[in-house]
Design a protein around this motif. Structure first.
Motif, short mmCIF file in Angstrom:
data_model
loop_
_atom_site.label_atom_id
_atom_site.label_comp_id
_atom_site.label_asym_id
_atom_site.label_seq_id
_atom_site.Cartn_x
_atom_site.Cartn_y
_atom_site.Cartn_z
N THR A 45 0.89 -1.15 0.00
CA THR A 45 0.00 0.00 0.00
C THR A 45 0.93 1.21 0.00
O THR A 45 2.14 1.05 0.02
CB THR A 45 -0.96 0.00 1.19
OG1 THR A 45 -1.88 1.10 1.03
CG2 THR A 45 -0.23 0.19 2.51
N THR A 46 0.41 2.39 -0.05
CA THR A 46 1.27 3.56 -0.08
C THR A 46 1.03 4.41 1.15
O THR A 46 0.08 4.19 1.90
CB THR A 46 1.00 4.42 -1.33
OG1 THR A 46 -0.25 5.11 -1.14
CG2 THR A 46 0.93 3.59 -2.57
N ASN A 47 1.89 5.41 1.35
CA ASN A 47 1.75 6.22 2.55
C ASN A 47 0.62 7.25 2.45
O ASN A 47 0.51 8.13 3.32
CB ASN A 47 3.08 6.89 2.93
CG ASN A 47 3.68 7.69 1.79
OD1 ASN A 47 2.98 8.17 0.92
ND2 ASN A 47 5.00 7.82 1.81
N ILE A 48 -0.24 7.13 1.44
CA ILE A 48 -1.48 7.90 1.49
C ILE A 48 -2.44 7.28 2.51
O ILE A 48 -3.43 7.89 2.90
CB ILE A 48 -2.17 8.01 0.11
CG1 ILE A 48 -2.61 6.63 -0.40
CG2 ILE A 48 -1.26 8.70 -0.90
CD1 ILE A 48 -3.43 6.70 -1.69
N TYR A 49 -2.12 6.02 2.92
CA TYR A 49 -2.86 5.37 3.98
C TYR A 49 -1.96 5.24 5.20
O TYR A 49 -0.73 5.33 5.10
CB TYR A 49 -3.34 3.98 3.55
CG TYR A 49 -4.18 4.00 2.29
CD1 TYR A 49 -5.42 4.63 2.28
CD2 TYR A 49 -3.74 3.40 1.12
CE1 TYR A 49 -6.19 4.67 1.12
CE2 TYR A 49 -4.49 3.43 -0.04
CZ TYR A 49 -5.72 4.06 -0.04
OH TYR A 49 -6.48 4.10 -1.17
N VAL A 50 -2.57 5.00 6.34
CA VAL A 50 -1.82 4.85 7.58
C VAL A 50 -1.80 3.37 7.95
O VAL A 50 -2.85 2.76 8.13
CB VAL A 50 -2.47 5.67 8.73
CG1 VAL A 50 -1.66 5.52 10.01
CG2 VAL A 50 -2.56 7.14 8.33
N TYR A 51 -0.62 2.79 8.02
CA TYR A 51 -0.51 1.38 8.37
C TYR A 51 0.66 1.19 9.33
O TYR A 51 1.64 1.94 9.30
CB TYR A 51 -0.36 0.50 7.12
CG TYR A 51 0.74 0.91 6.17
CD1 TYR A 51 1.97 0.27 6.19
CD2 TYR A 51 0.55 1.93 5.23
CE1 TYR A 51 2.99 0.63 5.31
CE2 TYR A 51 1.54 2.30 4.35
CZ TYR A 51 2.77 1.65 4.40
OH TYR A 51 3.76 2.02 3.53
N THR A 67 5.64 5.94 -4.82
CA THR A 67 4.75 4.79 -4.83
C THR A 67 5.23 3.67 -3.92
O THR A 67 4.45 3.05 -3.20
CB THR A 67 4.61 4.24 -6.27
OG1 THR A 67 4.09 5.27 -7.11
CG2 THR A 67 3.68 3.03 -6.31
N HIS A 125 5.09 3.05 10.33
CA HIS A 125 5.32 3.93 11.47
C HIS A 125 6.19 3.28 12.54
O HIS A 125 7.01 3.94 13.17
CB HIS A 125 3.96 4.38 12.02
CG HIS A 125 3.13 5.06 10.97
ND1 HIS A 125 2.32 4.36 10.11
CD2 HIS A 125 3.07 6.36 10.59
CE1 HIS A 125 1.75 5.21 9.26
NE2 HIS A 125 2.19 6.43 9.53
#
Length: 466
Positions: free
Chosen positions: A92-98, A334, A102
């Motif tokens: 997934t990309t860092n447009i989402y929080v996973y 990406t 972190h």
């Protein structure tokens, strides 16, 4: 050759002839050009410090995919972390929080001193360095960047300007805004002596400096000052420097050179960038980061290679103030911060601690340097031995008096012979005159003894043919 309990899988795949046919017909010709050996090595499998070819022959890998495999080929704990993440989430990309991203950023930042606490993940060292250039220019409002001759900072369009070695240059514009200054090389440069380097092994050049003084330091800093006075504006964006030059041949600078260089750069509005792509993650032994051996704290640190143990990833770590300047636009990556990359990176940080690889780098590396220095005293064609930890260079010369580089054909002979006896090493330097020993940081003293015996024999074989 030291024993190894690991049994590789039997090879039942494409023939060597078919691989070479495809390489010639479908792969970019550059892939043929960078093959170091007359008789190529066809790699099948790896485990820790070992590689096996398609014929089942085992090699001691002392180049680690160009100082990239940090904790060992297919390290079981790293492999397990990758497999676990692959079953959960590939991408997934860092447009989402996973969580993986972190957790890793926090862990990586914990290994750096204040105020270096803001992480941006990339796919490679070239990308990290190019991003650092952009950040420096945005933050300072200045454009010009200074780098050292003989440096290698990547092969992307912008980093090609930072890379100061003609072998990596093309006949296209690439130098805009980048100015190189004299590399403070205390062996090949005009100044240097027997107490210049932060290394167990010093040069054989005479030194008449008083205790606590270093004439070479003053002279090379003088060259930097001349660059400021003649080649760049009064305000600059950045200074790029590897704590120890990697592709340049494990070149080390006089003590306190980087410390004073950083002061001069900051006086002119610039930021200081440490390229830790090869020196980071404990490879120098004495410190986790190469810049720590120079008693400096840079404004930005770039890293790659060992960060992923061969998995493609890199990073820029900087201060909150510099990171804030990056917000003037939008930068999207990406694959930077990919969940699998972060899981692998996190496990590597754990393994470095658990396996005590930094201590191995110090102990085995210091032993190798000390023993290689005896070869330097034994053979006229070994001009210099240098480095720290498992970042080692052996510079080959026609003779010690002239310090002229050993010709490429002669270097190739020794390299081929070493490979045929079961050891893989690299080469570098502006003239391709330096053998590079940068193994996975899991090698043993027995491995070191085997390499020393092989290298000694290969040099002797070369001398006997002359």
């Amino acid at each position: 050759m030291p024993g190894c309990s690991f049994q590789p899988e039997e090879y039942n795949d494409m023939s060597k002839e078919k691989m070479l046919e495809i390489r010639r017909q479908y792969c970019n010709p550059m892939t043929m050009k960078v093959t170091m050996y007359k008789k190529p090595v066809f790699i099948h499998q790896g485990h820790m410090q070992w590689l096996w070819d398609v014929d089942g022959r085992r090699y001691l890998d002392l180049f680690a995919g160009v100082a990239t495999v940090s904790v060992g080929h297919c390290h079981p704990k790293v492999t397990a972390a990758a497999e676990k993440q692959l079953r959960k989430l590939w991408h997934t990309t860092n447009i989402y929080v996973y969580p993986t991203l972190h957790e890793y950023c926090e862990k990586l930042a914990s290994h750096l001193p204040d105020p270096l606490k803001v992480v941006y993940l990339t796919n490679s060292g070239s990308e990290a360095n190019e991003l650092a250039m952009l950040m420096a220019r945005l933050y300072t409002g200045n454009f010009d960047i200074i780098n050292l001759r003989g440096s290698y900072h990547g092969g992307s369009p912008s980093t090609m300007a930072l890379t100061s070695n003609s072998a990596y240059k093309y006949t296209v514009p690439s130098g805009l805004g980048c100015t190189n200054t004299m590399c403070p090389d205390v062996f090949r440069g005009p100044w240097g002596g027997t107490h210049c380097r932060d290394s167990p092994i010093q040069t054989i050049r005479d030194c008449g400096c008083a205790q606590g003084d270093c004439m070479a330091h003053h002279m090379y800093i003088g060259q930097l000052k001349e660059t400021f006075a003649t080649s760049v504006p009064s305000r600059i964006a950045a200074f790029f420097g590897e704590p120890i030059q990697g592709v340049g041949g494990a070149v080390q600078y006089p003590k306190n050179y980087l410390k004073e260089a950083y002061e001069l750069v900051r006086e002119r509005g610039g930021v200081c960038i440490a390229d830790e792509v090869q020196t980071g993650f404990g490879r120098t032994g004495s410190h986790y980061w190469g810049f720590q051996g120079h008693d400096v704290i840079p404004d930005m640190v770039t890293m790659a290679k060992g960060i992923g143990n061969g998995f493609p990833m890199g990073a820029v770590v900087t201060t909150p103030e510099i990171a804030a300047a990056f917000g003037k636009g939008v930068h999207f990556n990406t694959f930077g911060g990919n969940p699998v990359a972060c899981a692998i990176g996190s496990s590597i940080l754990d393994v470095i601690k658990e396996d005590r690889t930094q201590q191995i780098s110090h102990d085995v590396g210091t032993y190798l340097l000390t023993e290689l220095a005896k070869f330097r005293d034994k053979y006229e064609i070994i001009g210099d031995v240098r480095g720290k930890g498992l970042m080692i260079g052996v510079e080959m010369v026609k003779d010690k008096a002239s310090r002229d580089p050993l010709p490429p054909g002669d270097m190739a002979e020794i390299l081929e012979d070493t490979k045929d006896m079961g050891v893989l090493i690299g080469k570098g330097g502006v003239y391709g005159q330096t053998f590079r020993v940068k193994p996975p940081m899991c090698i043993t003293m027995d491995d070191a003894e085997f390499f020393l015996a092989v290298f000694d024999k290969s040099i002797q074989n070369y001398m006997d043919r002359r």
